[in-house]
Enzyme design. Structure first.
Site, PDB file in Angstrom:
ATOM      1  N   CYS A  83      75.244 174.749   3.861  1.00 11.79           N
ATOM      2  CA  CYS A  83      75.143 176.335   4.307  1.00 11.79           C
ATOM      3  C   CYS A  83      75.696 176.470   5.640  1.00 11.79           C
ATOM      4  O   CYS A  83      75.349 175.529   6.519  1.00 11.79           O
ATOM      5  CB  CYS A  83      73.641 176.965   4.254  1.00 11.79           C
ATOM      6  SG  CYS A  83      73.103 177.117   2.841  1.00 11.79           S
ATOM      7  N   CYS A 105      74.856 173.834  -1.635  1.00 18.61           N
ATOM      8  CA  CYS A 105      74.822 173.197  -0.432  1.00 18.61           C
ATOM      9  C   CYS A 105      73.827 171.692  -0.635  1.00 18.61           C
ATOM     10  O   CYS A 105      72.905 171.424  -1.395  1.00 18.61           O
ATOM     11  CB  CYS A 105      73.707 173.872   0.444  1.00 18.61           C
ATOM     12  SG  CYS A 105      73.135 173.413   1.857  1.00 18.61           S
ATOM     13  N   GLY A 140      83.317 204.077  11.241  1.00 24.27           N
ATOM     14  CA  GLY A 140      84.499 203.398  10.887  1.00 24.27           C
ATOM     15  C   GLY A 140      85.795 203.719  11.752  1.00 24.27           C
ATOM     16  O   GLY A 140      86.649 202.882  12.068  1.00 24.27           O
ATOM     17  N   CYS A 195      69.184 178.207   5.733  1.00 27.12           N
ATOM     18  CA  CYS A 195      69.142 176.657   4.931  1.00 27.12           C
ATOM     19  C   CYS A 195      68.093 176.013   5.363  1.00 27.12           C
ATOM     20  O   CYS A 195      67.360 175.414   4.465  1.00 27.12           O
ATOM     21  CB  CYS A 195      70.494 176.017   5.596  1.00 27.12           C
ATOM     22  SG  CYS A 195      70.729 174.440   4.562  1.00 27.12           S
ATOM     23  N   CYS A 218      70.044 172.123   0.657  1.00 25.04           N
ATOM     24  CA  CYS A 218      68.959 173.202   0.199  1.00 25.04           C
ATOM     25  C   CYS A 218      69.518 173.472  -1.133  1.00 25.04           C
ATOM     26  O   CYS A 218      68.521 174.194  -1.793  1.00 25.04           O
ATOM     27  CB  CYS A 218      68.831 174.516   1.307  1.00 25.04           C
ATOM     28  SG  CYS A 218      70.213 175.570   1.081  1.00 25.04           S
TER      29      CYS A 218
END
Lengths: 361, 191, 286
Positions: C266, C241, C32, C272, C244
């Protein structure tokens, strides 16, 4: 039924072909040669070399041609090429006192050793469009031969330094830092600041320099000297141990003389603002000298009150290759983030409406 | 002086493969990776340590080493790293005998902990699945690592190194053609 | 080995790669923490992924398979351009399938399919400093990171709660890495933040213009900043979606006409498509 957009690859190829067509323009008009750009747009070439941080007139002219005359785009092309070149080392410091002068003027003295040499300048031209230039093929009168300046032309600041009136710069044997290899960090030393300014965007430097003249920062500048000409570049290969000449480059140097009231440790004296750029870049060199002096506020114990004195602000925003990339990246798709902002805003609005049922009615 | 043995057969791709081995090792402390296959560095330099330095050290990274004149000449020639006399001034420290104390190496600062040194420590052997119990970033539960020939008192010195986080030293352990890494975040418990 | 006349494998010269590789290793060792590096000018503009490109170019080898996505999609123009760049300068295999990739370079998304130990994800980062809107001076933010003084960010988030009732940050939502460094996850939607926590894959972040590299090692704790009484909540459009029918993926809103018509699909086009392909034989059989 909805089908997701496809065909980006074809679109990119077609767009690039179209770009190439518009670069060439009307094929009935003769094509510009790189040599023509190099010879007839020398100041554009100089600016691209300065901001592209690479002294090569041919490559700069080629970049201008490829960039359709967009000088920032051209500087970007040159930088991206420069970064792939091997690094052999650092040259010896340039000796601008030994410059082969084309122009040399001082605003602080009426006359001085080496004389005032006006040189090839727009100064004192009347800015009237010259329609004769539109009638191509006209042979132009050549400039009259003058007598070359006789004798040495010592730098004005050197004259003041000898008298003890100009602050002496600290000479160092250490190799100066290189921002292309070590990122900026703060406080930034003067070598890093000067390198940053020498590559900086001309418009940005100009505006900042200008602001110091209008009260944003406490500047009292005089042009000690501007000189334009050619200097020899020398390099000492470690295996030889003595300097060899690599050739000559054209540069512009500006030394501004500024008041300094003195401090507890230093007597009142003049201080220097310094500008040095590739090619003929007088406006850039002058603006750089103003900003350099403004950025010395901290080391000289002056109050930092103006944008031009704020080193982080100036140095992080001077680079037009970085700036143009980031400003222009906003045109890339951002719809994923925008979608979460949309949902966020809808949630906030629903919550507000639920809290105030009477207002919704 | 005898002729130097070769460096990487393919300087570009061998450096890339070695770097990936070190990256994997640093990302998953205690997992043993292979590096330096085919290298024949002068003794006492082992193949893995030689590969690590060939792929990461250069003119910008001061190097301290205790591996003797022949190994030094080999590394100078192939890496071009400036060799320094004080281990505390080095970015890379190569220890083939009695390792210098971790606390004597560059630690970095709170603002720039990345200036902490990388110690390339040659050991006799590395084996997964037994020995030290390692926990910390890069480790799902616990990794076991047996290090043959670790310097005496290393685990205690390591605890002090880890306690100084974010400052500290990172270690790449090298044995033959094997390596494992100890980033400064990893906790070591003796198994 | 070179695939483009006059340029090294993966474009960067070896000295530059070494410099970037050293930065990456220190980044992994200090999760980080932003490591300054000497970012080079790339042949693509700053702000268009030059940091991610330099990281990818420094880790990439001939045995890798590269996937590049922008907004979750392999077919957005900048993703195509970057994928083309690496095909040209490194000759590596590329794929649009998350499962087949060993390196995934991304802008603004984390794939829906969970990443594995043998994968590396490289994020393009426009602004690595999570505190930049609160304190633009990098000399000052560097000091704040050294002191782990993140009060400014807590105050900023708390102001949202006081004013709006919840934290209004929808993307580039700040995270704490391994309990020590506040980090920008790059402008991914907050929806993706939980995927970063204890991810089996190594996560690398490159910011070219700002000249910073940082990293999250595998299985490292990544916590989205929040408050006990106002826990972090990922945002997604509350729909399925249209292609899908997934109800737990991040969705793009697509305007279909100028009468308020819209559908949601998606954002991860590969995920997807795989779901649609898997569903197709079943539907055909019914």
């Amino acid at each position: 039924m909805y089908v997701a957009v496809k065909g980006g690859e074809r679109a990119i190829s077609a767009a690039h072909a179209w770009l190439e067509e518009t670069r060439r323009g009307d094929p009935a008009v003769p094509e510009l040669s790189v040599a023509q750009i190099e010879q007839q747009m020398p100041l554009a070439v100089d600016r691209v070399m300065a901001e592209g941080s690479c002294h090569d007139r041919f490559l700069a002219a080629l970049a201008i041609k490829q960039a359709k005359g967009d000088l920032i785009e051209a500087a970007f092309l040159l930088r991206a090429y420069r970064t792939t070149l091997p690094r052999f080392g650092a040259s010896e410091p340039l000796d601008t006192a030994r410059m082969r002068l084309r122009r040399r003027i001082s605003a602080t003295y009426k006359d001085l050793p080496g004389g005032q040499v006006l040189g090839p300048t727009f100064d004192y031209t009347h800015r009237l469009l010259d329609f004769a230039l539109a009638a191509e093929g006209e042979p132009r009168a050549s400039a009259p031969e003058g007598s070359a300046p006789v004798g040495e032309a010592p730098r004005v600041t050197e004259l003041l330094t000898r008298e003890g009136l100009m602050q002496r710069e600290q000479a160092g044997d250490a190799e100066p830092g290189d921002l292309t290899r070590q990122p900026l960090s703060f406080p930034a030393a003067r070598d890093a600041r000067l390198q940053n300014l020498a590559r900086g965007d001309e418009g940005f430097l100009l505006a900042l320099g200008y602001s110091t003249q209008r009260g944003y920062g406490n500047a009292h500048p005089f042009v000690g000297e501007i000189r334009l000409g050619h200097v020899t570049v020398e390099f000492t290969p470690p295996e030889l141990g003595f300097p060899v000449e690599l050739g000559e480059i054209g540069i512009t140097e500006c030394q501004m003389v500024n008041q300094f009231k003195g401090s507890r440790t230093e007597p009142a004296q003049f201080t220097r603002g310094y500008g040095l750029v590739f090619g003929h870049g007088e406006r850039r060199a002058m603006a750089m000298a103003l900003v350099d002096r403004a950025l010395r506020a901290q080391e000289l114990g002056e109050d930092i009150t103006a944008p031009a004195q704020d080193a982080e602000f100036v140095l992080y925003h001077s680079d037009n290759i970085e700036a143009t990339g980031f400003v222009e990246h906003l045109k890339l798709p951002h719809y994923v983030d925008f979608q979460s902002e949309l949902e966020n805003l809808r949630t906030i609005r629903r919550a507000a409406e639920a809290a105030l049922p009477e207002a919704a009615e | 002086m005898t002729a130097l043995t070769a460096g990487f057969a393919d300087p570009v791709l061998d450096a890339q493969a070695t770097f990936r081995a070190v990256l994997e090792a640093m990302s998953r402390p205690g997992r043993v990776q292979r590096a330096g296959a085919g290298l024949r560095p002068p003794g006492p330099l082992n193949a893995a340590a030689a590969a690590v330095l060939l792929s990461l050290a250069d003119a910008d990274t001061p190097l301290w080493l205790d591996a003797g004149a022949e190994a030094e000449a080999w590394l100078r020639f192939h890496c071009g790293a400036p060799v320094v006399a004080a281990a505390g001034a080095a970015a890379f420290v190569l220890a083939t005998r009695a390792a210098p104390a971790l606390a004597s190496l560059a630690q970095g600062s709170e603002e720039e902990p990345q200036q902490g040194a990388t110690l390339v420590l040659q050991v006799a052997g590395l084996e997964e699945g037994a020995g030290w119990r390692l926990t910390g970033p890069g480790i799902a539960h616990e990794h076991r690592l047996r290090v043959a020939g670790a310097p005496p008192g290393f685990v205690a010195a390591w605890a002090a190194n880890r306690a100084a986080f974010p400052c500290g030293v990172d270690v790449v352990l090298c044995a033959g053609e094997h390596l494992a890494a100890l980033p400064r975040t990893v906790a070591i418990a003796e198994g | 080995m070179s695939t483009m006349e006059g340029y090294n494998f993966a474009y960067l010269d070896e000295a530059t790669k070494r410099m970037i590789r050293r930065a990456i290793l220190k980044a992994v060792a200090i999760p980080g923490h932003q490591i300054p590096f000497g970012a080079r000018e790339m042949p693509l503009p700053y702000g268009w992924g030059t940091g991610g490109i330099q990281v990818t170019a420094s880790i990439l080898g001939p045995q890798d398979t590269l996937k590049v996505i922008d907004q979750g999609s392999d077919d957005t123009t900048n993703a195509i351009s970057i994928r083309r760049f690496f095909r040209r300068v490194a000759g590596v295999a590329t794929t649009e399938h998350t499962a087949e990739a060993s390196i995934i370079q991304t802008r603004h998304r984390i794939p829906e399919r969970p990443l594995r130990e043998d994968q590396i994800i490289v994020y393009q980062v426009p602004q690595p400093e999570p505190l930049f809107r609160l304190e633009p001076r990098r000399a000052e933010t560097k000091r704040l990171h050294a002191l782990a003084d993140y009060g400014l960010m807590h105050v900023r988030l708390y102001e949202d709660i006081a004013r709006l009732g919840h934290i209004a940050k929808a993307y580039d939502y700040p995270v704490m890495v391994n309990g020590r460094y506040l980090m920008s996850p790059s402008p991914i939607p907050a929806f993706d933040n939980p995927k970063m926590d204890r991810m089996p894959a190594l996560q690398l972040f490159g910011a070219g213009r700002e000249k910073r590299i940082y990293a999250i090692p595998p299985y490292t704790e990544v916590r989205s900043l929040d408050f006990e009484d106002h826990p972090f909540r990922p945002i997604r459009a509350p729909h399925a979606c249209a292609l899908c029918r997934s109800t737990d993926t991040y969705l793009d809103e697509v305007i279909t006409d100028d009468a308020g018509g819209r559908i949601f699909v998606c954002s991860d086009t590969d995920f997807c498509a795989e779901r649609q392909a898997a569903a197709a034989p079943k539907e055909a059989a019914e």
